[in-house]
Enzyme design. Structure first.
Site, short mmCIF file in Angstrom:
data_model
loop_
_atom_site.label_atom_id
_atom_site.label_comp_id
_atom_site.label_asym_id
_atom_site.label_seq_id
_atom_site.Cartn_x
_atom_site.Cartn_y
_atom_site.Cartn_z
N LYS A 1 0.82 -1.21 0.00
CA LYS A 1 0.00 0.00 0.00
C LYS A 1 0.86 1.27 0.00
O LYS A 1 0.59 2.21 -0.76
CB LYS A 1 -0.89 -0.02 1.24
CG LYS A 1 -1.97 0.99 1.29
CD LYS A 1 -3.07 0.55 2.25
CE LYS A 1 -2.52 0.20 3.63
NZ LYS A 1 -2.47 1.36 4.52
N ARG B 1 10.91 -10.56 6.14
CA ARG B 1 11.47 -9.21 6.25
C ARG B 1 12.60 -9.17 7.28
O ARG B 1 12.48 -9.68 8.38
CB ARG B 1 10.35 -8.26 6.65
CG ARG B 1 10.70 -6.81 6.55
CD ARG B 1 9.48 -5.97 6.52
NE ARG B 1 8.73 -6.02 7.77
CZ ARG B 1 7.65 -5.28 8.00
NH1 ARG B 1 7.20 -4.47 7.07
NH2 ARG B 1 7.02 -5.36 9.14
#
Ligand SMILES: [Zn+2]
Length: 226
Positions: A17, A130
């Site tokens: 996003k 991550r």
């Protein structure tokens, strides 16, 4: 120059996003308003309001609706947003916030609410992979793996996993997001403001899909282009 837009972008954590907001904000030349960034910078500002926000963040609590609404109202009242529009990221989170936003924007309202769809398993893999540099804060993951194992490409620092990036806590965050966003999505669907866009693929591809959805919508609306 392309005309401005008034958009909300919804999407779970890890859906890309933030990246898409930046790209759309360049394309339409409108500010990207991230409530997360606004709250973090308020918390650093040292004002009374900032101290209040820092306290909510320290306690791990969501900032109350009324406070968020005031923050957004203040931002939407500035020249750039009034003239060109905006891309809202992180707001609204609840139906109550959506109603408040509608009141703030009367009479023109939002052009479109985009829901960036990425399957849970995909974002889970992305988030769980991550790694963050413990020295400079650079972020690495499946889409941009570090060149040398657990060592930062930029500064040679050690790469670590964030404490809240374990599969369990990511899953919990995603479930919380889904349950809190569902009513919001139906609320916008009822008002014919929602477009779901496939968030899979390279960023350029996803941006083109978003732009197509936005421009299609604008051609349908008789009152745009003012
Ligand atoms: Zn580094």
């Amino acid at each position: 120059m392309v005309p401005g837009v008034r958009l909300v972008l919804l999407g779970k954590q890890g859906a890309g996003k933030g990246t898409q907001c930046v790209r759309l904000s360049r394309h339409y030349v409108v500010p990207h308003i991230s409530t997360g960034d606004m709250l973090r910078s308020a918390a650093r500002s040292g004002t009374d309001f900032g101290r209040q926000v820092a306290e909510y963040m320290r306690l791990g609590e969501l900032v109350p609706d009324e406070v968020m609404i005031q923050v957004v109202e203040h931002r939407l009242d500035q020249h750039d947003t009034k003239n060109r529009g905006f891309i809202l990221d992180g707001f609204p989170r609840t139906v109550h916030q959506a109603e408040a936003l509608e009141n703030l924007l009367n009479p023109r309202g939002l052009d479109l609410v985009l829901d960036l769809e990425v399957p849970t398993e995909v974002v889970l893999e992305r988030l769980a992979s991550r790694r963050v540099c413990s020295v400079c804060g650079s972020i690495f993951g499946i889409d941009n793996p570090p060149r040398r194992g657990a060592i930062c490409d930029n500064c040679g620092g050690e790469l670590v996993q964030r404490e809240d990036d374990t599969e369990d806590s990511i899953r919990r965050r995603l479930e919380l997001y889904a349950s809190s966003t569902e009513p919001l999505i139906s609320w916008y669907l009822d008002r014919r403001k929602l477009a779901a866009v496939d968030g899979l693929g390279v960023p350029e591809r996803v941006t083109s899909r978003l732009i197509r959805a936005i421009d299609n919508r604008r051609h349908q609306l008789p009152d745009v282009g003012d």
